[in-house]
Design a protein around this motif. Structure first.
Motif, PDB file in Angstrom:
ATOM      1  N   ASP A  22       0.848  -1.180   0.000  1.00  0.00           N
ATOM      2  CA  ASP A  22       0.000   0.000   0.000  1.00  0.00           C
ATOM      3  C   ASP A  22       0.887   1.234   0.000  1.00  0.00           C
ATOM      4  O   ASP A  22       2.061   1.181   0.378  1.00  0.00           O
ATOM      5  CB  ASP A  22      -0.899   0.024   1.246  1.00  0.00           C
ATOM      6  CG  ASP A  22      -1.859  -1.157   1.277  1.00  0.00           C
ATOM      7  OD1 ASP A  22      -2.200  -1.663   0.188  1.00  0.00           O
ATOM      8  OD2 ASP A  22      -2.254  -1.566   2.388  1.00  0.00           O
ATOM      9  N   GLY A  23       0.313   2.358  -0.396  1.00  0.00           N
ATOM     10  CA  GLY A  23       1.074   3.592  -0.405  1.00  0.00           C
ATOM     11  C   GLY A  23       1.635   3.907  -1.782  1.00  0.00           C
ATOM     12  O   GLY A  23       1.387   3.183  -2.765  1.00  0.00           O
ATOM     13  N   PRO A  24       2.456   4.944  -1.872  1.00  0.00           N
ATOM     14  CA  PRO A  24       2.916   5.443  -3.184  1.00  0.00           C
ATOM     15  C   PRO A  24       4.069   4.655  -3.793  1.00  0.00           C
ATOM     16  O   PRO A  24       4.525   4.999  -4.877  1.00  0.00           O
ATOM     17  CB  PRO A  24       3.360   6.872  -2.873  1.00  0.00           C
ATOM     18  CG  PRO A  24       3.799   6.817  -1.445  1.00  0.00           C
ATOM     19  CD  PRO A  24       2.889   5.831  -0.771  1.00  0.00           C
TER      20      PRO A  24
ATOM     21  N   LEU B 239      11.088   5.468   5.392  1.00  0.00           N
ATOM     22  CA  LEU B 239      11.557   5.208   6.744  1.00  0.00           C
ATOM     23  C   LEU B 239      10.423   4.779   7.668  1.00  0.00           C
ATOM     24  O   LEU B 239      10.633   4.000   8.596  1.00  0.00           O
ATOM     25  CB  LEU B 239      12.243   6.460   7.293  1.00  0.00           C
ATOM     26  CG  LEU B 239      12.769   6.403   8.728  1.00  0.00           C
ATOM     27  CD1 LEU B 239      13.791   5.290   8.887  1.00  0.00           C
ATOM     28  CD2 LEU B 239      13.373   7.743   9.131  1.00  0.00           C
ATOM     29  N   GLY B 240       9.209   5.264   7.417  1.00  0.00           N
ATOM     30  CA  GLY B 240       8.080   4.940   8.273  1.00  0.00           C
ATOM     31  C   GLY B 240       7.275   3.736   7.831  1.00  0.00           C
ATOM     32  O   GLY B 240       6.140   3.539   8.305  1.00  0.00           O
TER      33      GLY B 240
ATOM     34  N   GLY C   8       4.046   4.073   3.398  1.00  0.00           N
ATOM     35  CA  GLY C   8       4.033   5.397   3.983  1.00  0.00           C
ATOM     36  C   GLY C   8       4.663   6.404   3.033  1.00  0.00           C
ATOM     37  O   GLY C   8       5.081   6.067   1.915  1.00  0.00           O
ATOM     38  N   PRO C   9       4.795   7.665   3.447  1.00  0.00           N
ATOM     39  CA  PRO C   9       5.294   8.712   2.551  1.00  0.00           C
ATOM     40  C   PRO C   9       6.808   8.658   2.394  1.00  0.00           C
ATOM     41  O   PRO C   9       7.520   8.013   3.171  1.00  0.00           O
ATOM     42  CB  PRO C   9       4.869   9.997   3.277  1.00  0.00           C
ATOM     43  CG  PRO C   9       4.882   9.618   4.730  1.00  0.00           C
ATOM     44  CD  PRO C   9       4.415   8.183   4.773  1.00  0.00           C
TER      45      PRO C   9
ATOM     46  N   THR D   8       5.531   9.801  10.428  1.00  0.00           N
ATOM     47  CA  THR D   8       4.955   9.771   9.077  1.00  0.00           C
ATOM     48  C   THR D   8       4.081  10.975   8.782  1.00  0.00           C
ATOM     49  O   THR D   8       3.733  11.205   7.623  1.00  0.00           O
ATOM     50  CB  THR D   8       4.129   8.487   8.873  1.00  0.00           C
ATOM     51  OG1 THR D   8       3.150   8.390   9.915  1.00  0.00           O
ATOM     52  CG2 THR D   8       5.028   7.261   8.906  1.00  0.00           C
ATOM     53  N   THR D   9       3.709  11.753   9.805  1.00  0.00           N
ATOM     54  CA  THR D   9       2.925  12.972   9.557  1.00  0.00           C
ATOM     55  C   THR D   9       3.821  14.155   9.205  1.00  0.00           C
ATOM     56  O   THR D   9       3.331  15.188   8.752  1.00  0.00           O
ATOM     57  CB  THR D   9       2.079  13.324  10.796  1.00  0.00           C
ATOM     58  OG1 THR D   9       2.945  13.657  11.886  1.00  0.00           O
ATOM     59  CG2 THR D   9       1.172  12.168  11.172  1.00  0.00           C
ATOM     60  N   LYS D  10       5.146  13.999   9.415  1.00  0.00           N
ATOM     61  CA  LYS D  10       6.092  15.070   9.098  1.00  0.00           C
ATOM     62  C   LYS D  10       7.307  14.484   8.383  1.00  0.00           C
ATOM     63  O   LYS D  10       8.432  14.522   8.895  1.00  0.00           O
ATOM     64  CB  LYS D  10       6.524  15.792  10.371  1.00  0.00           C
ATOM     65  CG  LYS D  10       5.383  16.429  11.151  1.00  0.00           C
ATOM     66  CD  LYS D  10       5.890  17.034  12.451  1.00  0.00           C
ATOM     67  CE  LYS D  10       4.757  17.638  13.262  1.00  0.00           C
ATOM     68  NZ  LYS D  10       5.248  18.209  14.551  1.00  0.00           N
TER      69      LYS D  10
END
Length: 582
Positions: free
Chosen positions: A121-123, A169-170, A196-197, A258-260
């Protein structure tokens, strides 16, 4: 699965121990396990009835409980190794008042992996397909391999680590399942990752810098704000900091919120060396015999973190001393220094007294080192049958080293290359105009899992129209020895005059070595070396040598023990070396 087995084993053990204090004791009993060797070892270590057999306070009720619990414990334990349908038989016999327990286990067919499904999942799918492929490659349980609980756990851990190593990393595992069919002995594995991002690198946050300026860390920092996170780049930062003389340890922590994810902070915590340090050591080499070496360093000269180092070494053929004053690393980790050294070398009937003064600008990187210098050499050479000669030269010079190996301490693939060049101009503090070049390299080629080819070569030359006697002897060349041509004594190949081996204008050596490793730590080698050192290329004479040796991957580095035969002089020589050539 493993945690469930562990909980069950702990419950059984707790139940048994809880009854021990209340019931009367019974004599010791013996346990024999009849099973294939790997299973027998597993059961001997973890079955409660086997572990408690060493005690003499097991009651009748406890013993009966242990016997009853054994078949289920066997099933739980063998399932961690991929055996989900074992046949267990327990036999208890009493002989001369002693109970003997025989546990026979037929583990049955082992479960193998029939399918592996890794989903993301994710990009990552559109943003970095190469990282997805690297994660899939890191998942170590492949179709057709035996299934084990430890292998399943390790495969998931390795895949997640590979995913987190660059950009993501996340990343985390959001779901995993191992479906076991005991009837067909097949395991179907599925893991879903959330990438994650993308994380990017932010500025350094340095703590622990008290004695020395914080700018030292920032000056050697190879990272750029905004670059994509890569664990290899973080390791490079750590190595660059530890390459300086100021820090005893370096710990790096990168924010993984992961929010920053953009410009995530890089926290660097250093532990500093004191201003003064003294180091020393003793050793032995077949080339130079026993040696003693030491150094003293003061890291805060002028109160400005300028390292001042005095170092020296004494061995069987050489006396060496050096003093060097350096500036702290500047931007991009370049370091400027001034140095002076004196060397007295007496080998192969020739004595060379060499003084060196100069300035140097150097940079040490993760894979490549650079050095630019302006050096003044003044040498005095003594030989048999002739008076001493003096020579001097002012030499602008350059050196470059590249390391591209899979393991810096025990390489199996890749190569090491070093090159240097310099020149002198007659009349500019030099007796003669010349150009000097030198290069050496080492190539590692693995052959299967246990075999390795190592190739080594070096070439050097001093191009001048005059005699080599007016070129400083420390800039000329000789061959022979453990890292040159084995089968000949150290620096014994050169221009031989009246029993003295004089350094020459030209050098060429090469070696081919085959290694076979019996296990992780021990191996054997066979090799062929050849080389020459000469003043006149048209009159060159090559010196070949052959031999065998032992190899040991010791805790402090590779140790090589060789016996070589010089084909030209029919001599047998032993060699002992520690570490790779450079």
């Amino acid at each position: 699965m493993a945690s469930a087995v562990g909980r069950a084993a702990r419950c059984v053990a707790a139940g048994c121990l809880g009854v021990l204090a209340a019931l009367p004791a019974y004599a010791k009993y013996g346990v024999a396990i009849d099973a294939p060797r790997p299973i027998r070892k597993l059961l001997s270590q973890h079955l409660d009835i086997a572990r408690f057999a060493k005690r003499d306070d097991v009651s009748d009720d406890q013993f009966d409980f242990l016997v009853t619990a054994t078949p289920q414990q066997v099933r739980d334990l063998t399932s961690t190794e991929g055996y989900f349908s074992p046949v267990v038989r327990t036999d208890v016999r009493t002989r001369d008042g002693r109970r003997d327990v025989t546990i026979a286990v037929d583990p049955g067919p082992r479960t193998v992996v029939s399918a592996v499904d890794l989903a993301f999942d994710g990009p990552i799918g559109t943003e970095d397909p190469k990282q997805e492929a690297a994660t899939r490659g890191a998942f170590s349980l492949k179709t057709g391999q035996p299934f084990t609980q430890s292998g399943w756990d390790d495969a998931k851990s390795a895949a997640l680590k590979a995913l987190q190593a660059r950009r993501y990393l996340g990343a985390r595992i959001v779901a995993s399942e191992a479906r076991i069919d005991p009837r067909t002995q097949r395991a179907t594995l599925s893991v879903r990752f959330d990438s994650g991002p993308t994380f990017t690198i932010g500025p350094l946050d340095v703590s622990g810098a008290k004695r020395y300026p914080q700018r030292i860390v920032t000056n050697v920092n190879p990272l750029s704000v905004g670059e994509i996170y890569d664990v290899r780049r973080i390791a490079e930062l750590q190595r660059q900091i530890q390459n300086t003389p100021y820090y005893a340890s370096v710990a790096i922590d990168v924010g993984d919120d992961t929010t920053k994810p953009n410009q995530t902070p890089v926290h660097v915590k250093v532990s500093e060396f004191p201003f003064h340090s003294v180091r020393g050591g003793v050793g032995y080499s077949t080339d130079t015999g026993p040696h003693v070496q030491g150094s003293y360093t003061y890291l805060n000269t002028f109160g400005a973190a300028w390292p001042l180092t005095l170092s020296g070494r004494i061995d069987q053929i050489q006396r060496y001393g050096q003093i060097q004053l350096s500036m702290p690393p500047g931007p991009r980790a370049w370091t400027n220094s001034v140095l002076a050294s004196y060397t007295n070398t007496n080998v192969a009937g020739t004595t060379i007294y060499s003084t060196r003064l100069g300035v140097q600008r150097a940079r040490a990187g993760q894979f490549i080192d650079y050095s630019y210098a302006l050096m003044f050499y003044q040498d005095r050479l003594k030989q048999n049958g002739a008076g001493p000669t003096m020579s001097h030269a002012l030499v602008p010079q350059w050196a470059w080293t590249r390391r591209d190996v899979d393991d810096p301490l025990f390489p199996r693939s890749g190569n090491l290359i070093h090159a240097e060049a310099g020149f002198a101009v007659k009349g500019a503090l030099s007796e003669q105009t010349f150009v000097r070049g030198y290069a050496r390299g080492q190539q590692y080629l693995p052959l299967g899992r246990n075999d390795l080819f190592v190739f080594r070569a070096e070439v050097g030359g001093v191009m001048t129209s005059g005699s080599s006697s007016t070129v400083p002897a420390s800039l000329l060349f000789r061959a022979g020895g453990s890292n040159s041509v084995r089968g000949y004594s150290y620096q014994s190949i050169g221009n031989t005059v009246d029993g003295s081996t004089l350094p020459t204008k030209y050098l060429l050596t090469g070696a081919a070595e085959y290694q076979h490793w019996f296990n992780r730590d021990w191996g054997a080698a066979t090799f062929f070396d050849i080389g020459t050192a000469t003043d006149t290329w048209g009159e060159k004479v090559f010196y070949p040598g052959v031999g065998v040796g032992a190899r040991w991957r010791s805790p402090v580095g590779p140790v090589n023990v060789d016996v070589a035969y010089g084909l030209r002089n029919h001599s047998v020589r032993p060699y002992l070396t520690l570490g790779i050539a450079f």
